[in-house]
Design a protein around this motif. Structure first.
Motif, short mmCIF file in Angstrom:
data_model
loop_
_atom_site.label_atom_id
_atom_site.label_comp_id
_atom_site.label_asym_id
_atom_site.label_seq_id
_atom_site.Cartn_x
_atom_site.Cartn_y
_atom_site.Cartn_z
N VAL A 253 -38.79 -1.70 -28.46
CA VAL A 253 -37.41 -2.15 -28.30
C VAL A 253 -37.37 -3.65 -28.60
O VAL A 253 -38.11 -4.41 -27.98
CB VAL A 253 -36.91 -1.89 -26.87
CG1 VAL A 253 -35.50 -2.42 -26.67
CG2 VAL A 253 -36.99 -0.41 -26.54
N PRO A 254 -36.51 -4.08 -29.51
CA PRO A 254 -36.41 -5.52 -29.79
C PRO A 254 -35.94 -6.29 -28.56
O PRO A 254 -35.01 -5.86 -27.87
CB PRO A 254 -35.37 -5.61 -30.91
CG PRO A 254 -35.21 -4.23 -31.45
CD PRO A 254 -35.62 -3.29 -30.36
N VAL A 255 -36.60 -7.39 -28.27
CA VAL A 255 -36.19 -8.27 -27.17
C VAL A 255 -35.52 -9.47 -27.83
O VAL A 255 -36.15 -10.20 -28.58
CB VAL A 255 -37.41 -8.70 -26.32
CG1 VAL A 255 -36.98 -9.64 -25.21
CG2 VAL A 255 -38.10 -7.47 -25.74
N PHE A 256 -34.26 -9.67 -27.52
CA PHE A 256 -33.45 -10.63 -28.26
C PHE A 256 -33.57 -12.08 -27.80
O PHE A 256 -33.14 -12.97 -28.49
CB PHE A 256 -31.97 -10.22 -28.21
CG PHE A 256 -31.74 -8.89 -28.83
CD1 PHE A 256 -31.42 -7.79 -28.05
CD2 PHE A 256 -31.88 -8.71 -30.19
CE1 PHE A 256 -31.21 -6.55 -28.63
CE2 PHE A 256 -31.68 -7.48 -30.78
CZ PHE A 256 -31.34 -6.39 -29.99
N ASP A 257 -34.12 -12.32 -26.65
CA ASP A 257 -34.11 -13.69 -26.13
C ASP A 257 -35.41 -14.45 -26.41
O ASP A 257 -35.72 -15.42 -25.75
CB ASP A 257 -33.79 -13.71 -24.64
CG ASP A 257 -34.79 -12.91 -23.83
OD1 ASP A 257 -35.79 -12.46 -24.39
OD2 ASP A 257 -34.58 -12.77 -22.63
N GLN A 258 -36.18 -13.98 -27.37
CA GLN A 258 -37.40 -14.64 -27.83
C GLN A 258 -38.56 -14.59 -26.83
O GLN A 258 -39.59 -15.15 -27.08
CB GLN A 258 -37.12 -16.10 -28.22
CG GLN A 258 -36.07 -16.27 -29.29
CD GLN A 258 -36.40 -15.52 -30.58
OE1 GLN A 258 -37.53 -15.51 -31.01
NE2 GLN A 258 -35.41 -14.88 -31.16
N SER B 28 -47.48 -7.44 -23.00
CA SER B 28 -47.62 -8.87 -23.24
C SER B 28 -46.96 -9.29 -24.56
O SER B 28 -46.92 -10.48 -24.88
CB SER B 28 -49.10 -9.26 -23.24
OG SER B 28 -49.77 -8.58 -24.27
N ASN B 29 -46.42 -8.32 -25.30
CA ASN B 29 -45.78 -8.64 -26.57
C ASN B 29 -44.46 -7.88 -26.77
O ASN B 29 -44.13 -7.47 -27.87
CB ASN B 29 -46.74 -8.36 -27.74
CG ASN B 29 -46.29 -8.99 -29.03
OD1 ASN B 29 -45.67 -10.05 -29.01
ND2 ASN B 29 -46.57 -8.34 -30.14
N GLY B 30 -43.73 -7.63 -25.69
CA GLY B 30 -42.44 -6.98 -25.80
C GLY B 30 -42.29 -5.75 -24.94
O GLY B 30 -43.08 -5.50 -24.03
N GLU C 159 -43.28 1.19 -35.21
CA GLU C 159 -42.33 0.98 -34.12
C GLU C 159 -42.32 2.13 -33.11
O GLU C 159 -41.74 2.03 -32.05
CB GLU C 159 -40.92 0.72 -34.65
CG GLU C 159 -40.28 1.90 -35.33
CD GLU C 159 -38.88 1.59 -35.83
OE1 GLU C 159 -38.06 2.52 -35.82
OE2 GLU C 159 -38.61 0.44 -36.20
N ASN C 160 -42.97 3.24 -33.45
CA ASN C 160 -43.11 4.37 -32.52
C ASN C 160 -44.45 4.29 -31.78
O ASN C 160 -45.13 5.29 -31.58
CB ASN C 160 -42.97 5.70 -33.25
CG ASN C 160 -41.56 5.90 -33.76
OD1 ASN C 160 -40.60 5.55 -33.09
ND2 ASN C 160 -41.43 6.42 -34.95
#
Length: 156
Positions: free
Chosen positions: A133-138, A117-119, A92-93
């Protein structure tokens, strides 16, 4: 000027930075507004054949360049490559993907936001580290990052 198609521009009061597909001899060039001269960056030869999709100059004067499948490159004011960030699966880093589409620096906390292209990833200047960073809206592929007057970020 390069013969390669231009993918991204970044302008300050002295220069215009031109990011190209890199199919010509210049992958990233600089147009000096005072002299009217165009030249390649010092590290340009080591970046030949890179496809550049995003470019930004940060508050410290470093140049950040997002590439098509070769990650994120940080250069100092003299055109020397300082760091090269890439995706490391499971870490994740690291970048969520090596295709960097946009780079944005927050006016509130000066953190760097990187879309791929993947977050999304965030670079913290104080810690000198990048994290996914998590993207919450899929939505996984992010092309644009912007900030409203209160400093809230939005991406699409």
């Amino acid at each position: 000027m390069p013969n390669s198609p231009i993918n991204a521009l970044y302008a300050d009061q002295e220069k215009v930075y031109v990011a190209t597909l890199g199919t010509d001899r210049v992958g990233v060039g600089v147009f000096d507004l005072r002299s009217g001269r165009f030249s390649g960056l010092t590290a340009g030869s080591s970046l030949k054949n890179y496809v550049f999709q995003a470019i930004l100059k940060d508050h410290e004067g470093n140049l950040w360049m997002g590439t098509y499948y070769k990650g994120l490159i940080k250069m100092d004011r003299n055109g020397r490559i300082i760091q090269h960030f890439t995706n490391k699966p499971g870490d994740e880093n690291s970048l969520p993907d090596n295709e960097v589409r946009a780079i944005y620096q927050s006016s509130i906390d000066r953190k760097l936001w990187i879309s791929t292209s993947n977050g999304v990833a965030c670079y913290d200047f104080e810690k000198q580290m990048i994290r996914t960073v998590p993207v919450f809206d899929q939505r996984t592929g992010v092309r644009c990052i912007r900030e409203d007057a209160k400093g809230y970020r939005d991406w699409e």
